[in-house]
Design a protein around this motif. Structure first.
Motif, PDB file in Angstrom:
ATOM      1  N   ILE A 122       0.844  -1.198   0.000  1.00 23.35           N
ATOM      2  CA  ILE A 122       0.000   0.000   0.000  1.00 23.35           C
ATOM      3  C   ILE A 122       0.881   1.250   0.000  1.00 23.35           C
ATOM      4  O   ILE A 122       0.662   2.182  -0.747  1.00 23.35           O
ATOM      5  N   VAL A 123       1.898   1.243   0.868  1.00 25.12           N
ATOM      6  CA  VAL A 123       2.823   2.375   0.893  1.00 25.12           C
ATOM      7  C   VAL A 123       4.246   1.834   0.797  1.00 25.12           C
ATOM      8  O   VAL A 123       4.657   0.993   1.582  1.00 25.12           O
ATOM      9  N   SER A 124       4.978   2.322  -0.200  1.00 25.48           N
ATOM     10  CA  SER A 124       6.374   1.902  -0.324  1.00 25.48           C
ATOM     11  C   SER A 124       7.168   3.047  -0.934  1.00 25.48           C
ATOM     12  O   SER A 124       6.593   3.957  -1.530  1.00 25.48           O
ATOM     13  N   TYR A 125       8.466   3.043  -0.721  1.00 21.79           N
ATOM     14  CA  TYR A 125       9.298   4.052  -1.378  1.00 21.79           C
ATOM     15  C   TYR A 125      10.595   3.407  -1.823  1.00 21.79           C
ATOM     16  O   TYR A 125      10.975   2.332  -1.348  1.00 21.79           O
ATOM     17  N   THR A 126      11.284   4.076  -2.746  1.00 20.74           N
ATOM     18  CA  THR A 126      12.498   3.497  -3.303  1.00 20.74           C
ATOM     19  C   THR A 126      13.726   4.188  -2.712  1.00 20.74           C
ATOM     20  O   THR A 126      13.800   5.414  -2.653  1.00 20.74           O
ATOM     21  N   GLU A 127      14.635   3.374  -2.208  1.00 22.39           N
ATOM     22  CA  GLU A 127      15.912   3.892  -1.706  1.00 22.39           C
ATOM     23  C   GLU A 127      17.008   3.401  -2.634  1.00 22.39           C
ATOM     24  O   GLU A 127      16.753   2.598  -3.526  1.00 22.39           O
ATOM     25  N   ASP A 128      18.242   3.835  -2.385  1.00 24.58           N
ATOM     26  CA  ASP A 128      19.361   3.396  -3.236  1.00 24.58           C
ATOM     27  C   ASP A 128      19.433   1.874  -3.309  1.00 24.58           C
ATOM     28  O   ASP A 128      19.680   1.300  -4.352  1.00 24.58           O
ATOM     29  N   ASN A 129      19.217   1.228  -2.154  1.00 22.37           N
ATOM     30  CA  ASN A 129      19.351  -0.228  -2.150  1.00 22.37           C
ATOM     31  C   ASN A 129      18.030  -0.988  -2.286  1.00 22.37           C
ATOM     32  O   ASN A 129      17.884  -2.098  -1.828  1.00 22.37           O
TER      33      ASN A 129
END
Ligand code: HEC
Length: 114
Positions: free
Chosen positions: A51-58
């Motif tokens: 439902i909620v996610s975000y993208t980080e470098d890894n």
């Protein structure tokens, strides 16, 4: 003889329609229960969804996830739907409607594994 055959065919068609429409009713309830569908949070067939996610470098970090409810029991669905939780809304379904949603999830997932 012809008549008997026709009657047999006719009653079979009636049963088949009953069966399909109950499945479709469950699908309809699952997909759009009065505005707030289960689909965005639990996926098309209850497989669960981020439902909620975000993208980080890894990689992607999932913060809130709608759990897999494919094998949830009728009691579990009943409790969750009636009480809701911090993310999931409360729904006002009749017991029959909850049973129909449960039957839809069981049937649709049975078909997928076949
Ligand atoms: C806005 C998102 C959202 C919607 C819409 C939603 N749910 Fe949920 N649901 C959740 C979340 C998040 C949880 C897990 C909460 C927790 O673990 O505290 C959950 C938990 C559940 C559970 C318990 C699963 C378990 O293993 O604990 C069931 C069953 C369930 N939902 C069924 C449904 C049904 C059926 C619908 C539609 C009528 C629905 N939900 C709509 C977000 C949602």
């Amino acid at each position: 003889m012809k008549k008997i055959y026709l009657i047999f065919l006719f009653s079979f068609a009636l049963c088949a329609e009953d069966f399909i429409s109950e499945f479709e009713y469950g699908q309809m309830l699952y997909q759009s229960p009065r505005g707030v569908s289960c689909v965005p949070c639990h996926g098309e067939t209850g497989e669960g969804r981020d439902i909620v996610s975000y993208t980080e470098d890894n990689g992607t970090v999932v913060m809130i996830k709608g759990p897999d409810i494919r094998s949830s029991t009728l009691t579990q669905i009943n409790d969750s739907v009636k009480k809701g939780n911090s993310i999931m809304p409360r729904y006002f379904f009749t017991d029959k409607e909850i049973k129909t949603i449960h039957a839809y999830l069981e049937k649709v997932n049975l078909e997928e594994t076949e």
